[in-house]
Design a protein around this motif. Structure first.
Motif, PDB file in Angstrom:
ATOM      1  N   UNK A 266      29.433  27.384  24.417  1.00 41.69           N
ATOM      2  CA  UNK A 266      30.857  27.651  24.247  1.00 41.69           C
ATOM      3  C   UNK A 266      31.456  28.094  25.581  1.00 41.69           C
ATOM      4  N   UNK A 267      32.696  27.719  25.819  1.00 39.94           N
ATOM      5  CA  UNK A 267      33.359  28.096  27.062  1.00 39.94           C
ATOM      6  C   UNK A 267      33.610  29.597  27.075  1.00 39.94           C
ATOM      7  N   UNK A 268      33.475  30.194  28.258  1.00 42.59           N
ATOM      8  CA  UNK A 268      33.745  31.621  28.413  1.00 42.59           C
ATOM      9  C   UNK A 268      34.737  31.841  29.540  1.00 42.59           C
ATOM     10  N   UNK A 269      35.432  32.973  29.452  1.00 42.71           N
ATOM     11  CA  UNK A 269      36.356  33.401  30.500  1.00 42.71           C
ATOM     12  C   UNK A 269      35.893  34.770  30.983  1.00 42.71           C
ATOM     13  N   UNK A 270      36.026  35.008  32.269  1.00 42.99           N
ATOM     14  CA  UNK A 270      35.552  36.246  32.876  1.00 42.99           C
ATOM     15  C   UNK A 270      36.726  37.006  33.484  1.00 42.99           C
ATOM     16  N   UNK A 271      37.007  38.163  32.895  1.00 45.44           N
ATOM     17  CA  UNK A 271      38.083  39.014  33.404  1.00 45.44           C
ATOM     18  C   UNK A 271      37.474  40.037  34.346  1.00 45.44           C
ATOM     19  N   UNK A 272      38.193  40.361  35.416  1.00 42.29           N
ATOM     20  CA  UNK A 272      37.682  41.343  36.370  1.00 42.29           C
ATOM     21  C   UNK A 272      38.822  42.194  36.908  1.00 42.29           C
ATOM     22  N   UNK A 273      38.480  43.397  37.313  1.00 39.72           N
ATOM     23  CA  UNK A 273      39.427  44.274  38.003  1.00 39.72           C
ATOM     24  C   UNK A 273      38.649  44.989  39.106  1.00 39.72           C
ATOM     25  N   UNK A 274      39.196  44.966  40.322  1.00 39.42           N
ATOM     26  CA  UNK A 274      38.537  45.558  41.481  1.00 39.42           C
ATOM     27  C   UNK A 274      39.327  46.769  41.946  1.00 39.42           C
ATOM     28  N   UNK A 275      38.642  47.922  41.981  1.00 38.25           N
ATOM     29  CA  UNK A 275      39.237  49.176  42.436  1.00 38.25           C
ATOM     30  C   UNK A 275      40.586  49.459  41.771  1.00 38.25           C
ATOM     31  N   UNK A 276      40.668  49.092  40.495  1.00 31.96           N
ATOM     32  CA  UNK A 276      41.866  49.342  39.669  1.00 31.96           C
ATOM     33  C   UNK A 276      43.143  48.714  40.216  1.00 31.96           C
ATOM     34  N   UNK A 277      43.011  47.725  41.093  1.00 32.24           N
ATOM     35  CA  UNK A 277      44.223  47.095  41.642  1.00 32.24           C
ATOM     36  C   UNK A 277      44.208  45.579  41.475  1.00 32.24           C
ATOM     37  N   UNK A 278      43.255  44.909  42.076  1.00 29.00           N
ATOM     38  CA  UNK A 278      43.206  43.447  42.006  1.00 29.00           C
ATOM     39  C   UNK A 278      42.508  43.011  40.722  1.00 29.00           C
ATOM     40  N   UNK A 279      43.171  42.182  39.941  1.00 28.43           N
ATOM     41  CA  UNK A 279      42.558  41.725  38.702  1.00 28.43           C
ATOM     42  C   UNK A 279      42.852  40.260  38.462  1.00 28.43           C
ATOM     43  N   UNK A 280      42.048  39.640  37.613  1.00 29.06           N
ATOM     44  CA  UNK A 280      42.244  38.233  37.317  1.00 29.06           C
ATOM     45  C   UNK A 280      41.272  37.730  36.280  1.00 29.06           C
ATOM     46  N   UNK A 281      41.364  36.445  35.988  1.00 31.13           N
ATOM     47  CA  UNK A 281      40.513  35.791  35.000  1.00 31.13           C
ATOM     48  C   UNK A 281      40.049  34.467  35.591  1.00 31.13           C
ATOM     49  N   UNK A 282      38.759  34.217  35.548  1.00 28.10           N
ATOM     50  CA  UNK A 282      38.198  32.951  36.012  1.00 28.10           C
ATOM     51  C   UNK A 282      37.354  32.360  34.887  1.00 28.10           C
TER      52      UNK A 282
ATOM     53  N   UNK B 214      42.191  36.903  24.909  1.00 31.72           N
ATOM     54  CA  UNK B 214      41.464  38.155  24.691  1.00 31.72           C
ATOM     55  C   UNK B 214      41.111  38.813  26.022  1.00 31.72           C
ATOM     56  N   UNK B 215      40.746  37.990  27.001  1.00 32.39           N
ATOM     57  CA  UNK B 215      40.450  38.518  28.340  1.00 32.39           C
ATOM     58  C   UNK B 215      41.673  39.224  28.915  1.00 32.39           C
ATOM     59  N   UNK B 216      42.846  38.622  28.740  1.00 27.26           N
ATOM     60  CA  UNK B 216      44.076  39.210  29.263  1.00 27.26           C
ATOM     61  C   UNK B 216      44.415  40.513  28.541  1.00 27.26           C
ATOM     62  N   UNK B 217      44.187  40.548  27.239  1.00 25.83           N
ATOM     63  CA  UNK B 217      44.429  41.769  26.470  1.00 25.83           C
ATOM     64  C   UNK B 217      43.553  42.913  26.980  1.00 25.83           C
ATOM     65  N   UNK B 218      42.301  42.608  27.304  1.00 26.91           N
ATOM     66  CA  UNK B 218      41.381  43.619  27.829  1.00 26.91           C
ATOM     67  C   UNK B 218      41.879  44.150  29.176  1.00 26.91           C
ATOM     68  N   UNK B 219      42.319  43.262  30.042  1.00 28.43           N
ATOM     69  CA  UNK B 219      42.860  43.684  31.333  1.00 28.43           C
ATOM     70  C   UNK B 219      44.117  44.532  31.142  1.00 28.43           C
TER      71      UNK B 219
END
Length: 200
Positions: A3-19, A44-49
């Motif tokens: 199944x396809x997955x999306x990866x949400x990330x946030x770096x030092x509470x400033x830079x964030x995104x989804x790949x 769902x990834x965006x909601x988490x961010x």
């Protein structure tokens, strides 16, 4: 096909995104103070961010019980997680506090594979369940739940993994003799999900 997955990330509470690949996410977060997690949908990834990228946040209602996961993230080695259905760590119930990191996770021995980590996490989940009289355990590793924890394992995986599988098999038998159940779920439905995975 996976199944396809999306990866949400946030770096030092400033830079964030989804790949949409773990390789891309790993490249972005490697060596940085970052939080990251996998999801089955971009929404769902965006909601988490948007909610602060908190690992303990529930993204969906899940059944009460114990959840386990392992991940090989950001070059730090194999981490394991054992939680309740709200994502709260339970490792302190079976491990000394100095073996649990600031995120409530535990590092498997150096150079462990992700599959070894899943098996070790399953062991700790079983120990917590037996200690706390909890009858439901959930994980997203088909290999561990349907094979290794039942004793179906090839010697080629290495002596340490085979020995650990033997320990887990005994714990599982004890757990199931007390009417416990271990169930396979998807990574996206696992509150213990570490969000980073790589092959064994």
């Amino acid at each position: 096909m996976a199944a396809r997955k999306y990866y949400a990330y946030i770096i030092e509470n400033t830079k964030k995104g989804i790949v949409d690949t773990w390789a891309e996410c790993q490249k972005i977060v490697a060596g940085k103070q970052a939080r990251f997690k996998s999801f089955q949908s971009k929404e769902t990834a965006q909601l988490w961010l948007d909610a602060g990228a908190n690992y303990s946040l529930k993204t969906m209602a899940v059944e009460p019980g114990i959840y386990f996961d392992s991940g090989t993230g950001a070059g730090n080695g194999t981490e394991i997680n054992v939680t309740d259905n709200k994502g709260q760590s339970l490792l302190h119930k079976v491990l000394p506090k100095e073996e649990i990191n600031a995120k409530g996770h535990h590092f498997a021995p150096k150079d462990s594979t992700n599959n070894f980590g899943e098996l070790l996490a399953c062991k700790y989940a079983l120990q917590v369940a037996l200690k706390e009289n909890i009858d439901s355990i959930f994980g997203d590793s088909k290999l561990v739940i349907e094979y290794w924890s039942l004793g179906y394992i090839k010697k080629e995986v290495g002596v340490e993994t085979v020995l650990l599988a033997g320990e887990v098999k005994k714990l599982r038998q004890e757990f199931e003799n007390k009417k416990g159940r271990i169930m396979l779920i998807s990574g996206g439905a696992n509150p213990a999900d570490l969000g980073f995975h790589r092959g064994s």
